[in-house]
Motif scaffolding. Structure first.
Motif, mmCIF file in Angstrom:
data_model
loop_
_atom_site.group_PDB
_atom_site.id
_atom_site.type_symbol
_atom_site.label_atom_id
_atom_site.label_comp_id
_atom_site.label_asym_id
_atom_site.label_seq_id
_atom_site.Cartn_x
_atom_site.Cartn_y
_atom_site.Cartn_z
ATOM 1 N N GLY A 113 35.927 39.189 27.685
ATOM 2 C CA GLY A 113 34.879 38.697 28.136
ATOM 3 C C GLY A 113 33.783 39.706 28.323
ATOM 4 N N GLU A 114 32.817 39.222 29.250
ATOM 5 C CA GLU A 114 31.599 39.870 29.297
ATOM 6 C C GLU A 114 31.738 40.906 30.632
ATOM 7 O OE1 GLU A 114 27.956 37.593 29.160
ATOM 8 O OE2 GLU A 114 27.534 38.439 31.176
ATOM 9 N N GLY A 115 32.043 40.353 31.788
ATOM 10 C CA GLY A 115 31.959 41.100 33.003
ATOM 11 C C GLY A 115 32.375 40.389 33.951
ATOM 12 N N PRO A 116 33.041 40.964 35.185
ATOM 13 C CA PRO A 116 33.440 40.088 36.297
ATOM 14 C C PRO A 116 31.822 39.506 37.053
ATOM 15 C CG PRO A 116 33.856 42.372 36.664
ATOM 16 C CD PRO A 116 33.259 42.428 35.482
ATOM 17 N N GLY A 117 32.481 38.191 37.612
ATOM 18 C CA GLY A 117 31.413 37.626 38.299
ATOM 19 C C GLY A 117 31.703 37.668 39.662
ATOM 20 N N GLU A 120 35.497 37.023 40.715
ATOM 21 C CA GLU A 120 36.266 38.134 39.862
ATOM 22 C C GLU A 120 36.054 39.479 40.939
ATOM 23 O OE1 GLU A 120 34.131 36.237 38.211
ATOM 24 O OE2 GLU A 120 35.757 34.883 37.244
ATOM 25 N N PRO A 126 40.007 39.315 36.249
ATOM 26 C CA PRO A 126 38.947 38.600 35.499
ATOM 27 C C PRO A 126 39.104 36.990 35.368
ATOM 28 C CG PRO A 126 40.394 40.154 34.029
ATOM 29 C CD PRO A 126 40.847 40.107 35.668
ATOM 30 N N PHE A 127 38.102 36.552 35.188
ATOM 31 C CA PHE A 127 38.056 34.974 34.774
ATOM 32 C C PHE A 127 38.885 34.039 35.764
ATOM 33 C CE2 PHE A 127 36.806 36.549 30.717
ATOM 34 C CZ PHE A 127 35.692 35.791 30.244
ATOM 35 N N ASN A 154 37.369 42.674 30.030
ATOM 36 C CA ASN A 154 35.886 42.439 29.901
ATOM 37 C C ASN A 154 35.251 43.636 29.345
ATOM 38 O OD1 ASN A 154 35.150 39.719 31.185
ATOM 39 N ND2 ASN A 154 35.811 40.741 33.150
ATOM 40 N N HIS A 228 31.471 32.387 24.491
ATOM 41 C CA HIS A 228 31.960 32.632 26.250
ATOM 42 C C HIS A 228 32.416 31.305 26.949
ATOM 43 C CE1 HIS A 228 32.202 34.021 30.294
ATOM 44 N NE2 HIS A 228 32.071 35.032 29.585
HETATM 45 N N1 URA Z 1 32.958 35.879 32.693
HETATM 46 C C1 URA Z 1 33.478 37.099 32.013
HETATM 47 O O1 URA Z 1 33.210 37.233 31.009
HETATM 48 N N2 URA Z 1 34.663 37.664 32.644
HETATM 49 C C2 URA Z 1 34.985 37.355 33.841
HETATM 50 O O2 URA Z 1 35.890 38.062 34.374
HETATM 51 C C3 URA Z 1 34.545 36.192 34.671
HETATM 52 C C4 URA Z 1 33.629 35.471 34.027
#
Ligand code: URA
Length: 263
Positions: A113-117, A120, A126-127, A154, A228
């Motif tokens: 994925g992209e990165g922690p929100g 997270e 993650p996610f 991520n 995503h």
């Molecule tokens: N979106 C992401 O890409 N990664 C995460 O860990 C949470 C949301």
């Protein structure tokens, strides 16, 4: 509670089921540059090589052609420690914690994925927010579950402030960690979720619509691009396309597991 496949597809917003086909998107074999030297922003990287038509020779990762990265030989505990202590880019300044990834360390599937929100960042996994719920439903529709045959990572390990998209320099700074994760995990299929993951691994800024439905490779591992989950939550009609992408990925995984004999 265990959901039937039909319930899972309903959960993903993909009904009626009969509109879904295990269709065969056009196959393009395209080598993502494995083991690039210190990652530069995508625009400065050599463009990915497009090979058409398949099949194509799969070059070995160019590890021998670039200086060793300090991350190259880390084992999992060492990698986890280094990520937890990382100060390589400004994202470290506002994070609660770095989020390395979660799942089976011997997976078939790797989702990036992209990165922690925000959630997270708090939980260190993650996610775990709304997008994560949808990702879990997507996994369930493939008969896999977080932690079993799948690893989730991520493009960047620290939360971008305000959940903004990570910048190219941040993705580049985090790349050695993702690169090492892929090398340790040796997944059989990689699914790139959204633009940041595509940017990190495929070095491409084209639209996802133009990139999905094709077969790519990273270090000999088949790879597909899809939307995503957070995008899918806002664009429900595209869930059916994501489902097609997952079916395509599953077919590539099965092909990789049982390659066709030449006779
Ligand atoms: N979106 C992401 O890409 N990664 C995460 O860990 C949470 C949301």
């Amino acid at each position: 509670m265990s959901l039937s496949r039909e319930q899972m597809l309903v959960e993903m917003g993909i009904t009626p089921i009969w509109v879904l086909r295990d269709s065969e998107p056009a196959v393009e074999v395209r080598e993502a540059a494995a083991k690039p030297e210190t990652r530069a922003p995508a625009a400065e990287q050599a463009p990915a090589i497009v090979h058409e038509p398949a099949p194509v020779a799969r070059p070995e990762p160019a590890a021998a052609l670039r200086p060793m990265s300090p991350v190259d030989h880390l084992n999992w505990p060492e990698l986890a420690k280094q990520v937890a202590e990382c100060r390589a880019c400004p994202l470290c300044e506002q994070r609660k914690q770095a989020v390395l990834g979660v799942g089976d360390l011997n997976p078939d599937w790797l989702f990036i994925g992209e990165g922690p929100g925000a959630e997270e960042d708090v939980k260190g996994e993650p996610f775990v927010g709304q997008a994560g719920k949808l990702l879990d439903a997507m996994l369930a529709s493939l008969d896999i579950a977080r932690g079993n045959r799948v690893y989730i990572a991520n493009a960047v390990k620290c939360r971008p402030p305000g959940n903004r998209t990570p910048e190219a320099a941040e993705i580049a700074a985090c790349w050695p960690y993702l690169e090492r994760q892929i090398a340790l995990l040796k997944p059989k299929i990689i699914v790139l979720l959204g633009k940041a993951a595509v940017h990190a691994v495929l070095h491409d800024d084209k639209s996802l619509a133009s990139l999905r439905g094709k077969r790519y490779e990273y270090a000999g591992i088949p790879m597909v691009v899809t939307y995503h989950p957070a995008y899918l939550l806002r664009n429900l009609p595209d869930k059916a396309k994501a489902w097609e992408d997952l079916l395509f990925a599953r077919r590539l995984l099965r092909e990789a597991a049982a390659p066709e004999l030449p006779f």
